[in-house]
Write an enzyme that holds these catalytic residues in place. Sequence first.
Site, PDB file in Angstrom:
ATOM      1  N   HIS A 169      86.882 114.350 -21.390  1.00 20.52           N
ATOM      2  CA  HIS A 169      85.606 113.823 -20.883  1.00 20.52           C
ATOM      3  C   HIS A 169      84.848 113.067 -21.977  1.00 20.52           C
ATOM      4  CE1 HIS A 169      86.132 117.451 -18.173  1.00 20.52           C
ATOM      5  NE2 HIS A 169      85.931 116.487 -17.290  1.00 20.52           N
ATOM      6  N   HIS A 186      85.635 118.702 -21.876  1.00 19.12           N
ATOM      7  CA  HIS A 186      86.577 118.819 -22.989  1.00 19.12           C
ATOM      8  C   HIS A 186      86.753 117.440 -23.607  1.00 19.12           C
ATOM      9  CE1 HIS A 186      89.371 117.041 -20.165  1.00 19.12           C
ATOM     10  NE2 HIS A 186      89.201 118.051 -19.327  1.00 19.12           N
ATOM     11  N   SER A 197      90.357 120.763 -17.446  1.00 16.70           N
ATOM     12  CA  SER A 197      89.510 121.965 -17.414  1.00 16.70           C
ATOM     13  C   SER A 197      90.336 123.165 -16.973  1.00 16.70           C
ATOM     14  CB  SER A 197      88.344 121.756 -16.450  1.00 16.70           C
ATOM     15  OG  SER A 197      87.638 120.596 -16.827  1.00 16.70           O
ATOM     16  N   GLY A 253      81.797 118.951 -14.954  1.00 12.68           N
ATOM     17  CA  GLY A 253      81.467 119.849 -16.061  1.00 12.68           C
ATOM     18  C   GLY A 253      82.718 120.436 -16.695  1.00 12.68           C
ATOM     19  N   LYS A 280      94.180 110.492 -16.140  1.00 12.42           N
ATOM     20  CA  LYS A 280      94.917 111.724 -15.841  1.00 12.42           C
ATOM     21  C   LYS A 280      94.959 111.941 -14.326  1.00 12.42           C
ATOM     22  CE  LYS A 280      93.873 115.864 -15.722  1.00 12.42           C
ATOM     23  NZ  LYS A 280      93.969 116.896 -14.780  1.00 12.42           N
TER      24      LYS A 280
END
Length: 288
Positions: A40, A37, A189, A34, A152
Amino acid sequence: MPAPAVVTTVEALRAVVDGWRRDGERVALVPTMGALHAGHLALVAEARRAATRTVVSIFVNPTQFAPHEDLATYPRNLESDLAALAPTGADLVFAPDVGEMYPEGASTVVTVGGPSEGLESVARPHFFAGVATVVAKLLIQCAADVAVFGEKDFQQLAVVRRMARDLSIPTTILGVPTIREPSGLAMSSRNAYLSDEERARAAGLHAALARAAEAIGSGQAPADALTRATAQIEASGFTLDYVELRDAETLQAFEPRSGRPGRLLAAARIAGVRLIDNVPVTISPDHA
Ligand code: PAF
């Protein structure tokens, strides 16, 4: 587009996916925790290219956090995640609770050797067993044809690939290049924990890695390039955990004359926030 439908149980997930399969659809899974950003959303876009149906899982996985880490404060907001997914065309969100993923008495842990050794495992020895366990479960629960992960978390991607191969899980693992802010800072995140000024300084991590990768590719001795990168990362205000050059596939020691791609990986803390980043290293044929 409307927000995707949400299911919270493995049974409901399987019922939807089984229906798609009967209709000959190809299913992609994007595992997330979750706090979605742009990084995702790029994974969802790749999933939509690779399959006809896309499932996004949203689960903050407790087993990949150590007791001193940010499990309690990790950002959770299903409503805003669903709003972010609405325009992407994702078909389904799987948002189980902890009891659904780890039923009473759960005792099975997936540990992966090879690519999980060193790098992230030094500061976070628990991390990859937690990731491998939850990702193995998600792949089995969803029976996806394809699962999409960001580069990443490069070591995570290598660990997931190794795990899926070793366990004969018939899901193709796709990696997607890192999405960056205009400053070069990798989307994460955890960037939400930084002030604007800290975020600007945090861009120094990628800048230093990019310079070092370029220098190594043009023939500079890796040790010299890494010493310089260390100084530059620290000058941006980071405390460095590691900056290391590895073989891009095995994550073992990099051999510049091997003709194989390398990867420069780093982890560093700024304002109490631990960030990771990595860049490809390609040795130009003149310097191989
Ligand atoms: O990269 C992440 O967000 C997590 O590690 C993952 C792959 C969703 C497993 O919890």
